[in-house]
Design a protein around this motif. Structure first.
Motif, short mmCIF file in Angstrom:
data_model
loop_
_atom_site.label_atom_id
_atom_site.label_comp_id
_atom_site.label_asym_id
_atom_site.label_seq_id
_atom_site.Cartn_x
_atom_site.Cartn_y
_atom_site.Cartn_z
N GLY A 176 -9.00 2.87 2.55
CA GLY A 176 -7.89 2.41 3.38
C GLY A 176 -8.21 1.17 4.19
N PHE A 177 -9.46 1.04 4.62
CA PHE A 177 -9.82 -0.12 5.44
C PHE A 177 -9.93 -1.40 4.61
CE2 PHE A 177 -13.78 2.28 4.59
CZ PHE A 177 -14.46 1.37 3.79
N HIS A 178 -10.04 -1.28 3.29
CA HIS A 178 -10.24 -2.45 2.42
C HIS A 178 -9.03 -2.78 1.56
CE1 HIS A 178 -11.72 -3.95 -1.66
NE2 HIS A 178 -12.05 -4.94 -0.86
N ILE A 179 -8.13 -1.84 1.37
CA ILE A 179 -7.11 -1.99 0.34
C ILE A 179 -6.14 -3.13 0.63
CG2 ILE A 179 -5.52 -0.28 1.32
CD1 ILE A 179 -6.32 -0.94 -2.43
N LYS A 225 -0.23 -7.13 -13.81
CA LYS A 225 0.30 -6.11 -12.91
C LYS A 225 -0.69 -4.97 -12.86
CE LYS A 225 4.34 -3.17 -12.02
NZ LYS A 225 5.71 -2.79 -12.47
N ALA A 226 -0.97 -4.46 -11.64
CA ALA A 226 -1.99 -3.43 -11.53
C ALA A 226 -1.81 -2.61 -10.26
CB ALA A 226 -3.39 -4.05 -11.54
N VAL A 227 -2.37 -1.41 -10.31
CA VAL A 227 -2.56 -0.59 -9.12
C VAL A 227 -4.02 -0.76 -8.70
CG1 VAL A 227 -2.56 1.73 -8.16
CG2 VAL A 227 -0.81 1.07 -9.82
N LEU A 228 -4.24 -1.16 -7.49
CA LEU A 228 -5.60 -1.36 -6.98
C LEU A 228 -6.03 -0.12 -6.21
CD1 LEU A 228 -5.10 -4.96 -5.54
CD2 LEU A 228 -5.52 -4.29 -7.92
N ILE A 229 -7.28 0.26 -6.33
CA ILE A 229 -7.76 1.46 -5.66
C ILE A 229 -9.01 1.12 -4.86
CG2 ILE A 229 -8.55 3.84 -5.95
CD1 ILE A 229 -7.12 3.86 -8.66
N VAL A 241 0.85 -1.19 0.00
CA VAL A 241 0.00 0.00 0.00
C VAL A 241 0.88 1.24 0.00
CG1 VAL A 241 -1.81 1.27 1.21
CG2 VAL A 241 -1.82 -1.24 1.23
N ARG A 242 0.66 2.11 -0.99
CA ARG A 242 1.50 3.29 -1.13
C ARG A 242 0.66 4.52 -1.42
NH1 ARG A 242 6.60 1.02 -4.80
NH2 ARG A 242 7.02 -0.83 -3.51
N ALA A 243 1.26 5.68 -1.28
CA ALA A 243 0.61 6.92 -1.65
C ALA A 243 0.54 7.03 -3.16
CB ALA A 243 1.37 8.10 -1.06
N VAL A 260 -3.60 1.67 -3.58
CA VAL A 260 -3.70 3.08 -3.23
C VAL A 260 -5.00 3.28 -2.46
CG1 VAL A 260 -4.08 5.41 -4.14
CG2 VAL A 260 -2.32 3.94 -5.15
N ALA A 261 -4.91 3.92 -1.32
CA ALA A 261 -6.10 4.20 -0.52
C ALA A 261 -6.69 5.54 -0.96
CB ALA A 261 -5.76 4.23 0.96
#
Length: 236
Positions: free
Chosen positions: A162-165, A155-159, A53-55, A182-183
């Motif tokens: 924050g409580f689910h990521i 490969k992916a960025v998931l959005i 999890v990242r900004a 990403v939250a």
């Protein structure tokens, strides 16, 4: 005092074995064991999603952003879903992703979550042809498996929120996707804390899905996302 204790024991009806020291020790061990078992799924999620999890500004570039559905209000994305879509639009505008997969519920004709998500993104500046819809993302595991097996996402960025990521990252990694999360930017209101509490209850199902690799609703492979990624790379 002794009479009061006797009345309580009669009302509670404590088994005889539980009144012994050995019985009490066994009961305590059983309670501790149950607590450990209850916490194991959440612990697995945290380990499986480690460093995942990242900004927004720190996320690695990826071909695809995957946005999970979070409900509609009068046919439009709920506030929490809108925050997820806003994050996807920013990542696309920044060139960190080249296409967006929106995955949600379209189990009935009067409820079309993916199309509402697509329309929101196009209003936010993402070209419609760069947004691909998955109509059978009924839960997080389904969305992850279908993204990999139907749409070819490796490969992916998931959005998500924050409580689910973390759960999303853990499940998509288990499904075969190199994932970062990403939250979305959300206020910590009552709904947010309700969602965080609900995650505790969702963790056992997530762990079970990952353990048995439950097969969701599938179908033929869809080329639309691969084509969108190719167009995006050509544009860049």
């Amino acid at each position: 005092m002794a009479g009061w204790r006797a009345r309580v024991r009669a009302w509670v009806r404590v088994p005889g074995w539980l009144r012994t020291r050995r019985g009490q020790r066994l009961a305590l061990r059983a309670v501790v064991g149950l607590c450990v078992l209850a916490l194991l799924p959440s612990a697995w999620i945290r380990v499986a999603a480690d460093d995942g999890v990242r900004a927004e500004a720190d996320v690695d570039r990826a071909p695809v952003a995957v946005v999970f559905g979070a409900g509609l209000w009068d046919g439009e994305p709920s506030p929490y879903l809108a925050h997820r879509l806003d994050a996807a639009a920013r990542l696309y505008a920044a060139g960190r992703v080249t296409a967006v997969l929106v995955t949600g519920d379209n189990s009935r004709t009067t409820y079309d979550e993916p199309t509402a998500m697509r329309d929101y993104l196009t209003r936010a500046g993402v070209p419609a042809r760069q947004v691909v819809r998955d109509y059978a993302g009924f839960d997080t595991w389904d969305s992850c498996v279908r993204a990999h097996r139907i749409f070819g996402v490796d490969k992916a960025v998931l959005i998500s929120q924050g409580f689910h990521i973390r759960r999303a990252v853990a499940l998509c990694r288990t499904a075969g996707i190199d994932s970062q999360g990403v939250a979305a930017r959300d206020p910590r209101d009552l709904t947010w804390y309700y969602g965080a509490t609900r995650e505790i209850l969702a963790a056992p199902k997530a762990a079970l899905d990952a353990l048995v690799h439950r097969t969701p609703t599938l179908g033929p492979r869809e080329p639309a996302l691969r084509e969108a990624v190719a167009r995006g790379r050509a544009r860049g």
